[in-house]
Enzyme design. Structure first.
Site: not given
Ligand SMILES: *Cc1c(COP(=O)(O)O)cnc(C)c1O
Length: 426
Positions: A107
């Site tokens: 993120k």
């Molecule tokens: C947010 C997240 C996901 C999912 O990603 P999306 O873009 O919402 O599909 C997967 N793994 C982790 C560790 C995340 O923080």
């Protein structure tokens, strides 16, 4: 470049407006009017670029008319100042480690880029901008880190009480300053719904200026396409990319990268028991479901936000979607078994989300070569990982520091009025 609203294609706005607004008044998502295709020669000239350099080249294709070019380069250099290693685990499986940013999950890519874009577009603005962010665990801390102490910006994080890992919670609740954290008595979809209601409340919007830092905001999603270039350009053959998925932001970014010409054969969307998207691929019927709590909590999403963007990218053509995307849902037991076997056989520690991806590769891609996106550092999910592999997980410095700090959050229910009052009071 102009962007259109997927719900109403005749509504077009500028990139600046897209990043500041996040989502259209009618709840529609924005997409760029044109996704440029890069030639084979152009792509191969990118072969040895670093992530920040790739980010700049690809950003230019979409944003060259909207941001002064030196500023765009600076944004890319500042946002992507950490390594992105591609680690081979076996003959046909590599993981792309996306967790070396300041909050130890992928993120950071979206949040750091969006924070700087907003900083750029708002620099002559006096009015306070409220960034609202619903988090299933990782988005909140990445966004908070990205906007920490940025003048003129206030961040409000909503997370589901008791449904994020203890270390994730520490990261979310210990920053203070311009970051406020709301602990919602509900699940992630309740948090997401509160944010959406805020955007459709015209009375509220008249009084406070709000924007979204969830992947509904194109500025959060677009930078996630850069690392697909990094990974795919290192391959001599076409590859499958396995994406551990929740809100489908990450895979949507990958689909955009493929549309720009990358040599990705197909995508495998790996979910936990929150399987709305794999079910859609199996039945052509998309049903939002109630969120189920799992050990891969950052993917606990029953109603994935970015689904309309996928439909839009494929002009609603189910056959085309099926030809490029596979989906599978992996239960907690299988996730744990995978964490254990990867540790025993390959001497590598993975977080539960990455394990969902590796399990999907094992089941669906027996012949071909996969790159699994490793979405978070295993230490963020210390309790689960240590319990499964019976081995200590080393905490990186930033997490150790967060663990020592004191939690500060405001508890709220899932009714909108309480949330609205809070937003109006500051
Ligand atoms: C947010 C997240 C996901 C999912 O990603 P999306 O873009 O919402 O599909 C997967 N793994 C982790 C560790 C995340 O923080």
């Amino acid at each position: 470049m102009k962007f259109y609203n997927c719900k109403n294609k005749s509504e077009t706005i500028s990139a600046k407006e897209v990043f500041i607004k996040g989502i259209a008044d009618d709840g529609g998502l924005y997409m760029p009017e044109h996704i440029p295709t890069l030639s084979k020669d152009e792509l191969s000239s990118y072969h040895s670029l670093k992530i920040n350099e790739l980010a700049f080249e690809i950003s230019k294709r979409i944003l060259a008319e909207d941001i002064e070019i030196n500023s765009l380069e600076k944004i890319c250099n500042e946002a992507f100042n950490f390594p992105v290693p591609l680690r081979p685990l076996s003959e046909n499986l590599s993981v792309l480690e996306l967790f070396h940013g300041p909050t130890y999950a992928f993120k950071d890519f979206g949040a750091r880029y969006l924070a700087r874009l907003l900083g750029y577009f708002r620099k002559n603005e006096n009015k306070l901008l409220n960034v609202l962010v619903a988090t299933s665990g990782d988005t909140g801390s990445a966004v908070a880190d990205g906007f920490y102490k940025v003048p003129g910006v206030k961040v409000t994080i909503l997370y589901p009480s008791g449904k994020v890992s203890p270390l994730q919670e520490k990261q979310l609740t210990t920053l203070g300053e311009n970051i406020t954290t709301l602990e919602v008595d509900g699940v992630f979809d309740d948090c997401q719904s509160l944010v959406k209601q805020a955007f459709s409340d015209s009375e509220l919007r008249k009084q406070v200026e709000i924007t979204s830092a969830n992947s509904i905001n194109f500025g959060r999603l677009f930078p996630q396409s850069f690392y697909y270039f990094l990974a795919a350009l290192q391959q001599s053959q076409d590859i499958s990319v396995v994406v551990p998925s929740g809100n489908l932001g990450n895979v949507t970014a990958g689909l955009i990268a493929k549309r720009m010409g990358l040599n990705i054969k197909n995508f495998i969307v790996a979910t936990n028991l929150n399987d709305s998207f794999p079910q859609y691929l199996a039945t052509e019927n998309f049903l939002a479901k109630k969120t189920i709590h799992t050990i891969s909590n950052a993917m606990d999403v029953g109603n994935p936000n970015n689904f309309p963007r996928i439909l839009d990218l494929y002009d609603n053509n189910f056959t085309k979607i099926k030809s490029e995307i596979q989906g599978i849902s992996i239960g907690d037991l299988e996730t744990k078994n995978t964490m254990l076997s990867v540790f025993k056989d390959l001497h590598y520690q993975v977080c539960p989300h990455t394990a969902v991806g590796i399990a999907a590769h094992n089941l669906l891609n027996k012949e071909g070569k996969s790159i699994v996106l490793a979405t978070a550092h295993p230490a963020k999910f210390l309790e689960v990982v240590e319990e499964v592999i019976h081995e200590k997980v080393k905490l990186p410095a930033g997490l150790e520091e967060a663990a020592k700090k004191e939690k500060r959050s405001i508890k709220i229910g899932k009714e909108f009025q309480e949330f609205k009052k809070l937003l109006l009071s500051n």
